[in-house]
Design a protein around this motif. Structure first.
Motif, mmCIF file in Angstrom:
data_model
loop_
_atom_site.group_PDB
_atom_site.id
_atom_site.type_symbol
_atom_site.label_atom_id
_atom_site.label_comp_id
_atom_site.label_asym_id
_atom_site.label_seq_id
_atom_site.Cartn_x
_atom_site.Cartn_y
_atom_site.Cartn_z
ATOM 1 N N ASP A 134 0.813 -1.217 0.000
ATOM 2 C CA ASP A 134 0.000 0.000 0.000
ATOM 3 C C ASP A 134 0.845 1.265 0.000
ATOM 4 O OD1 ASP A 134 -2.286 -1.523 -0.008
ATOM 5 O OD2 ASP A 134 -2.650 -1.333 2.155
ATOM 6 N N GLU A 135 1.932 1.260 0.779
ATOM 7 C CA GLU A 135 2.744 2.473 0.875
ATOM 8 C C GLU A 135 3.454 2.782 -0.436
ATOM 9 O OE1 GLU A 135 5.083 -0.897 2.937
ATOM 10 O OE2 GLU A 135 3.009 -0.225 2.719
ATOM 11 N N VAL A 136 3.766 1.737 -1.209
ATOM 12 C CA VAL A 136 4.381 1.951 -2.526
ATOM 13 C C VAL A 136 3.320 2.373 -3.534
ATOM 14 C CG1 VAL A 136 5.745 0.908 -4.372
ATOM 15 C CG2 VAL A 136 6.169 0.260 -1.989
ATOM 16 N N ALA A 137 2.158 1.741 -3.463
ATOM 17 C CA ALA A 137 1.065 2.081 -4.383
ATOM 18 C C ALA A 137 0.699 3.553 -4.280
ATOM 19 C CB ALA A 137 -0.146 1.204 -4.091
ATOM 20 N N GLU A 138 0.753 4.106 -3.078
ATOM 21 C CA GLU A 138 0.429 5.522 -2.890
ATOM 22 C C GLU A 138 1.415 6.432 -3.624
ATOM 23 O OE1 GLU A 138 0.301 6.186 1.275
ATOM 24 O OE2 GLU A 138 -1.544 5.024 1.588
ATOM 25 N N LEU A 139 2.652 5.976 -3.773
ATOM 26 C CA LEU A 139 3.659 6.761 -4.483
ATOM 27 C C LEU A 139 3.529 6.614 -5.991
ATOM 28 C CD1 LEU A 139 6.791 5.872 -2.303
ATOM 29 C CD2 LEU A 139 5.401 7.955 -2.170
ATOM 30 N N VAL A 140 3.041 5.464 -6.430
ATOM 31 C CA VAL A 140 3.001 5.148 -7.860
ATOM 32 C C VAL A 140 1.776 5.733 -8.540
ATOM 33 C CG1 VAL A 140 2.827 3.264 -9.530
ATOM 34 C CG2 VAL A 140 4.350 3.047 -7.564
ATOM 35 N N ARG A 141 0.612 5.597 -7.911
ATOM 36 C CA ARG A 141 -0.640 5.986 -8.567
ATOM 37 C C ARG A 141 -0.896 7.482 -8.445
ATOM 38 N NH1 ARG A 141 -6.634 3.133 -8.057
ATOM 39 N NH2 ARG A 141 -7.548 4.277 -9.825
ATOM 40 N N MET A 142 -1.173 8.103 -9.598
ATOM 41 C CA MET A 142 -1.481 9.521 -9.663
ATOM 42 C C MET A 142 -2.945 9.696 -10.069
ATOM 43 S SD MET A 142 1.319 11.001 -8.816
ATOM 44 C CE MET A 142 2.440 9.831 -8.019
ATOM 45 N N PRO A 143 -3.549 10.856 -9.757
ATOM 46 C CA PRO A 143 -4.968 11.061 -10.070
ATOM 47 C C PRO A 143 -5.315 10.847 -11.538
ATOM 48 C CG PRO A 143 -4.205 12.762 -8.564
ATOM 49 C CD PRO A 143 -2.994 11.986 -8.979
ATOM 50 N N ALA A 144 -4.389 11.128 -12.444
ATOM 51 C CA ALA A 144 -4.695 11.006 -13.874
ATOM 52 C C ALA A 144 -4.582 9.572 -14.385
ATOM 53 C CB ALA A 144 -3.766 11.918 -14.688
ATOM 54 N N ASP A 145 -4.012 8.671 -13.620
ATOM 55 C CA ASP A 145 -3.872 7.281 -14.067
ATOM 56 C C ASP A 145 -5.242 6.605 -14.125
ATOM 57 O OD1 ASP A 145 -1.042 7.297 -14.257
ATOM 58 O OD2 ASP A 145 -0.880 6.980 -12.092
ATOM 59 N N VAL A 146 -5.451 5.813 -15.172
ATOM 60 C CA VAL A 146 -6.712 5.107 -15.341
ATOM 61 C C VAL A 146 -6.431 3.610 -15.261
ATOM 62 C CG1 VAL A 146 -8.674 4.650 -16.853
ATOM 63 C CG2 VAL A 146 -7.634 6.933 -16.807
ATOM 64 N N LEU A 147 -6.881 2.985 -14.188
ATOM 65 C CA LEU A 147 -6.712 1.540 -14.023
ATOM 66 C C LEU A 147 -7.936 0.821 -14.571
ATOM 67 C CD1 LEU A 147 -4.545 2.712 -12.094
ATOM 68 C CD2 LEU A 147 -4.921 0.718 -10.637
ATOM 69 N N ASP A 148 -7.817 -0.480 -14.698
ATOM 70 C CA ASP A 148 -8.914 -1.317 -15.173
ATOM 71 C C ASP A 148 -9.306 -2.250 -14.038
ATOM 72 O OD1 ASP A 148 -10.569 -3.201 -16.387
ATOM 73 O OD2 ASP A 148 -9.486 -3.132 -18.279
ATOM 74 N N ASP A 149 -10.564 -2.212 -13.644
ATOM 75 C CA ASP A 149 -11.020 -3.029 -12.514
ATOM 76 C C ASP A 149 -10.776 -4.520 -12.730
ATOM 77 O OD1 ASP A 149 -11.860 -0.746 -11.247
ATOM 78 O OD2 ASP A 149 -13.956 -0.944 -11.872
ATOM 79 N N ALA A 150 -10.626 -4.925 -13.989
ATOM 80 C CA ALA A 150 -10.422 -6.342 -14.292
ATOM 81 C C ALA A 150 -9.127 -6.872 -13.697
ATOM 82 C CB ALA A 150 -10.432 -6.565 -15.804
#
Length: 221
Positions: A134-150
């Motif tokens: 989780d602590e790494v994910a917070e650094l990696v993901r930015m508001p503009a990134d679009v993930l896929d729920d799949a």
């Protein structure tokens, strides 16, 4: 095309990963994998060994495995399998007319190559198919990134790998270090974009390992 000919017996994971690569590669790109074996540092050519600063055996084994795969892919493409030395920027130096990329995790090394006449850049990255902390994910993901729920709980690990692949694919164009905040990923569009405006396409798999390939056609930007 995958699966360079080599004397070592193929592992089940190599076979599965090469099949996954073959299913996702765009035309004109060759890629393959190799399980990193103790002693793979001996696969480094003298020029390659001299250019790699790390003295740690495991790091040199990974570099040897990746370069062995890359040179065999070059040979399959009808090119002289020249040494792939590491530049002062830490990026590999590919033969003239070739774009390529290498990656490894703790267990598997990968390489991908293509003709520079067809692609402006190529980047590949590999990660274990495990959720990102989780602590790494917070650094990696930015508001503009679009993930896929799949992708479920592997989404942020896939995002991490995608940003690494985009960085590798675009580095020859900008020669600058990029942070996670400098790369935007849109998995629904299959696209990565840098802050400087360079755009690349993305393909990926999440089994048996997470692998992302970023590639940009000539004239992208």
């Amino acid at each position: 095309m995958t699966g360079p000919g080599r004397g070592d017996e193929r592992t089940a994971e190599e076979t599965a990963l090469d099949a996954a690569l073959a299913a996702m590669l765009p035309p004109g790109v060759r890629a393959a994998s190799r399980t990193i074996r103790r002693g793979d540092r001996t696969l480094l050519l003298p020029e390659e060994a001299a250019s790699i600063s790390s003295r740690k055996d495991d790091a040199r084994d990974a570099s040897g495995a990746a370069r062995h795969v890359a040179r065999e892919l070059l040979g399959q493409a009808g090119l002289v399998p020249a040494p792939i030395v590491k530049a002062a920027t830490r990026a590999p130096i590919w033969p003239e007319g070739v774009v390529g990329s290498m990656a490894h995790d703790d267990d598997i090394a990968l390489a991908a190559v293509a003709a520079a006449a067809s692609f402006a850049g190529l980047g590949i990255d590999i990660e274990p198919a495990d959720p990102l902390a989780d602590e790494v994910a917070e650094l990696v993901r930015m508001p503009a990134d679009v993930l896929d729920d799949a992708h479920g709980n592997l989404g942020c690990r896939l995002l991490f790998s995608a940003k690494e692949a985009v960085y590798k694919a675009t580095f020859p164009l900008h020669q600058a270090i990029l942070g996670f905040e400098d790369v935007t990923i849109d998995f629904k569009r299959g696209e990565g974009r840098t802050r400087a405006g360079h755009r690349v396409q993305l393909v990926w798999c999440i089994s048996p390992r997470i692998v992302v390939l970023a590639f940009g056609p000539v004239g992208s930007g």
